[in-house]
Design an enzyme around this catalytic site. Structure first.
Site, mmCIF file in Angstrom:
data_model
loop_
_atom_site.group_PDB
_atom_site.id
_atom_site.type_symbol
_atom_site.label_atom_id
_atom_site.label_comp_id
_atom_site.label_asym_id
_atom_site.label_seq_id
_atom_site.Cartn_x
_atom_site.Cartn_y
_atom_site.Cartn_z
ATOM 1 N N HIS A 4 -8.600 -6.378 4.191
ATOM 2 C CA HIS A 4 -8.179 -5.669 5.634
ATOM 3 C C HIS A 4 -9.499 -5.385 6.295
ATOM 4 O O HIS A 4 -10.343 -4.531 5.645
ATOM 5 C CB HIS A 4 -7.469 -4.458 5.083
ATOM 6 N N ASP A 28 -12.374 6.711 6.513
ATOM 7 C CA ASP A 28 -11.521 5.619 6.672
ATOM 8 C C ASP A 28 -10.631 5.763 8.232
ATOM 9 O O ASP A 28 -9.428 6.145 8.246
ATOM 10 C CB ASP A 28 -10.105 5.845 5.620
ATOM 11 N N TRP A 32 0.760 -1.261 -0.060
ATOM 12 C CA TRP A 32 0.032 0.110 0.272
ATOM 13 C C TRP A 32 0.934 1.178 0.076
ATOM 14 O O TRP A 32 1.725 1.241 0.682
ATOM 15 C CB TRP A 32 -1.055 0.175 1.135
ATOM 16 N N ASP A 58 -9.723 -3.128 1.757
ATOM 17 C CA ASP A 58 -9.959 -2.637 3.203
ATOM 18 C C ASP A 58 -11.267 -1.950 3.110
ATOM 19 O O ASP A 58 -11.566 -1.047 2.536
ATOM 20 C CB ASP A 58 -8.550 -1.579 3.433
ATOM 21 N N HIS A 69 -11.914 1.818 2.977
ATOM 22 C CA HIS A 69 -11.091 2.491 1.466
ATOM 23 C C HIS A 69 -12.137 2.970 0.451
ATOM 24 O O HIS A 69 -11.866 3.063 -0.505
ATOM 25 C CB HIS A 69 -9.946 1.642 1.061
ATOM 26 N N ASP A 72 -10.264 3.639 10.687
ATOM 27 C CA ASP A 72 -9.688 2.567 11.224
ATOM 28 C C ASP A 72 -10.111 2.503 12.688
ATOM 29 O O ASP A 72 -9.205 2.164 13.515
ATOM 30 C CB ASP A 72 -8.108 3.120 11.059
ATOM 31 N N GLU A 118 -3.103 -2.842 -2.456
ATOM 32 C CA GLU A 118 -4.254 -1.872 -1.738
ATOM 33 C C GLU A 118 -4.541 -0.756 -2.182
ATOM 34 O O GLU A 118 -3.925 0.104 -2.111
ATOM 35 C CB GLU A 118 -4.008 -2.089 -0.330
ATOM 36 N N ASP A 175 -7.037 -4.738 9.576
ATOM 37 C CA ASP A 175 -6.433 -3.370 9.653
ATOM 38 C C ASP A 175 -7.047 -2.416 10.416
ATOM 39 O O ASP A 175 -7.861 -1.517 9.821
ATOM 40 C CB ASP A 175 -6.055 -3.081 8.383
ATOM 41 N N LYS A 192 -7.362 2.616 -2.594
ATOM 42 C CA LYS A 192 -7.917 3.614 -1.557
ATOM 43 C C LYS A 192 -8.611 4.658 -2.226
ATOM 44 O O LYS A 192 -8.270 5.279 -3.234
ATOM 45 C CB LYS A 192 -6.771 4.004 -0.445
#
Ligand code: RNT
Ligand code: ZN
Length: 405
Positions: free
Chosen positions: A284, A292, A182, A257, A260, A294, A223, A324, A225
């Protein structure tokens, strides 16, 4: 076997689901836990390192490890609370070099050898990630797509180095390592030349993947995004970019992810389009709260829907499940435990789904029965089966918060 489990087994049995079979399947599907939740991606290069690249861990819960010893103490505690098959996903900023600082483009398998011993001792696999951020060579927001040859060269060398480390993990542990690439490259404001960075990114990736690496030991994922902090207008490595790269070159698989995409986009809904082409996927799993962010993954509808899609498509052999997230506002070890257990709960819920019954109703055109059953199945006693799963793996069940030391 607990008496509650016996009852749950009977209830599932009435719908043609064998809970024992589901528990066996659980043992064949590892979950890759991201090592970086434990220390906000600080790593072992520099304990005062600043996180850059448009990602951020917010919050300041006490207890962040200040040494490698403290880090491993937390890691042991975390792993002990997550039942069943596991991988640990490392980032390249976690080398164990005995204090010697090794430039990222010169990292070699030996700098991660103690991790292999650790993984072996714990009976887990390892996955890997180049770290193309928190570093001065992330120049003006660019790495592999940089207009500067010197910058691209550095990160290409890093990518190659990481693949070799990934291969060494796979070879030593007998399970392929997924090395996930990434990069944060992008632009805060409107970009006029959107093609140039993508052409440079293709060239850099081709250089990284030109090195022959045994696919039995290392699989590369890329990956995409939608945007990162400070690169809101343009991201070179978008989802579409990597999907095309993966399909046309066959050199890497796509990593999705769950943070993303646009907030209303469903990752679950994308999966069967990849499976239809026999494409392998890295996941992810995270929780995007409005962006995003997380946040710690939870067993919410989004996560369950992803597992159900994989189950309904019979595609577990095509998917690598990984986590993730990095949230420093709650206890870092518990955050990892909560995320990992939640994703495993979602997985078990899907494995226990009476899918055949639903498929039959749908094939018969009985849409009323399909909806009625989908709603009834939400309340089947998956939690009791999850407790049994924990017990069989010597890990505390739903009372882990009360029982932990
Ligand atoms: C960033 C990507 C990437 C990182 C980790 C630390 O938006 O999700 O996977 O979170 O590599
Ligand atoms: Zn990610």
């Amino acid at each position: 076997m607990g008496k509650h489990y016996e009852t749950a087994r009977e209830i599932y049995g009435q719908w043609g689901v064998d809970t024992e079979e589901a528990l066996r399947q659980m043992d064949t599907i590892p979950l890759s836990i991201n090592c970086w939740q434990l220390d906000d991606l600080t790593g072992f290069e520099d304990f005062d390192a600043q996180l850059t690249g448009g990602i951020a861990a917010t919050g300041n819960a006490p207890g962040k490890p200040r040494s490698i010893e403290e880090y491993f103490r937390d890691l042991d505690r975390m792993l002990a609370l997550v039942p069943g098959a596991k991988h640990l996903a490392l980032h390249s900023v976690y080398p164990l070099t005995g204090g010697v600082k090794v430039p990222r483009n010169q990292l070699r398998p030996e700098h991660f050898a103690p991790w292999v011993d650790y993984a072996r001792e714990k009976g887990i696999g390892l996955d890997f990630n180049p770290t193309c951020f928190s570093h001065p060579m992330l120049r003006d927001g660019w790495t592999l797509a940089s207009p500067e040859q010197e910058v691209r060269d550095f990160w290409v060398e890093h990518g190659i180095a990481c693949r070799k480390i990934g291969e060494s993990f796979g070879r030593a542990l007998g399970e392929p390592c997924v090395t996930n690439h990434w990069i944060p490259d992008g632009s805060k404001d409107t970009r006029v030349d959107t093609l140039g960075p993508r052409e440079r990114l293709i060239e850099s990736l081709n250089r990284i993947f030109a090195q022959p690496i045994d696919r039995r030991y290392n699989i590369d994922s890329v990956e995409g995004k939608v945007f990162g902090l400070g690169v809101e207008s343009y991201t070179a490595g978008s989802h579409e970019f990597y999907t095309n790269y993966a399909l046309t070159t066959g050199k890497a698989i796509v990593c999705m992810d769950t943070g993303h995409y646009h907030p209303t986009e469903s990752v679950a809904a994308k999966l069967s389009s990849y499976f239809a082409f026999g494409q392998e996927i890295m996941m992810h799993l995270s929780r995007a709260v409005r962006w995003d962010s997380d946040h710690v993954a939870i067993a919410n509808e989004d996560t369950v829907a992803i597992m159900q899609e994989i189950r309904r498509c019979k595609a577990f052999h095509l998917v690598h499940l990984g986590l993730d997230f990095f949230d420093a506002s709650i206890h870092r070890v518990s955050a990892s435990v909560i995320g990992a257990r939640s994703v495993k709960k979602a997985l078990l819920t899907a494995l226990l789904e009476p899918t055949e019954v639903l498929m039959k109703a749908e094939a018969a055109g009985d849409l009323t029965r399909r909806l009625a059953l989908l709603e009834e199945f939400r309340m089947l006693p998956a939690g009791i089966v999850f407790d049994e799963y924990c017990q069989r793996h010597g890990v505390p069940g739903s009372r882990w918060m009360e029982e932990r030391a």
